[in-house]
Design an enzyme around this catalytic site. Sequence first.
Site, PDB file in Angstrom:
ATOM      1  CD  GLN A   1      -2.930   0.993   2.364  1.00 13.42           C
ATOM      2  OE1 GLN A   1      -2.639   0.326   3.354  1.00 13.42           O
ATOM      3  NE2 GLN A   1      -4.040   1.696   2.297  1.00 13.42           N
ATOM      4  CE1 TYR A   2       2.849   1.642   4.476  1.00 16.23           C
ATOM      5  CE2 TYR A   2       5.153   1.001   4.557  1.00 16.23           C
ATOM      6  CZ  TYR A   2       3.940   1.184   5.191  1.00 16.23           C
ATOM      7  OH  TYR A   2       3.834   0.919   6.532  1.00 16.23           O
ATOM      8  N   PRO A   3       3.528   4.075  -1.434  1.00 16.18           N
ATOM      9  CG  PRO A   3       3.875   6.073  -2.617  1.00 16.18           C
ATOM     10  CD  PRO A   3       3.754   4.584  -2.804  1.00 16.18           C
TER      11      PRO A   3
END
Length: 274
Positions: free
Chosen positions: A122-124
């Site tokens: 799910q990053y950034p």
Amino acid sequence: LCPGLAWQRPPTTRRSFVAGGAGVMMGDWRDKLMNPFGAAPAEAAVPRSPGSKGPTNEVVRTVNGIRHKRLGAGDIIVSEVGLGTQRWGSSDFNGPDEELCHKFMDRAVLDGGVNLIDTAEQYPIPSDRQRPEGDTERIIGRWMAKDKGRRQKVVLASKITGGQNVNAKNIKRDLEGTLQRLGTDYLDVYLLHWPARYSPQANWGQSLEYKLDFDIYSSPRASFEEIAGAMGDMIREGKLRGWGMCNDNCYGLTASAYSARALGVPPPVAMQND
């Protein structure tokens, strides 16, 4: 720094959730969670988890003044200090760009004695169209691609997006996506970003209370056994070395450990909480 990884210490005394013997049958762990201290004789010895290599939290080596410890009871050895990557390449006003992120890893891993890098699919955060979710893993992957020897210098931890996204099918699918973005054929630690069930926390896990009445096992959410089984499959296939959870509580950690032991697969090795 990444949020602290709390290493699970294998229970070795009477005041443990394991009631002695050689294992736990499917379904037994829910009863034991409600009455953890009643059945074990004082002299009962709790067997180590399958694949145990030594005591959890054991200091295995020191590199440039940074201690490296055994995660769980297996062969994953992590530095006490790790690189957290949530803002790497993000749309935040002060989010570091790829060049600066590579300098972070140069300093920490190549020159500093750090080997743990913690990231997530799910990053950034925050992300946008120009800097979509998954870009942080791509940044790390491009850094490793500069030298084939870099993969052996790091312990990579990533996370599957939590909630109802967590099930056996998605664990396997999402892990493949993470491996592709990182440019590697295996991941060291795979965490659930948040539980696949009811949890009392608003965001980070401030509450220790767990209300079993709210835990709906008939819902479409994946069971503890389904999750542990999928993680075990990925470990057997060589795509994963260890697993754990993030933003969870002691109930989730303990139930996950019981389910894994009942299935004969490696139990979780890490709990990443505030």
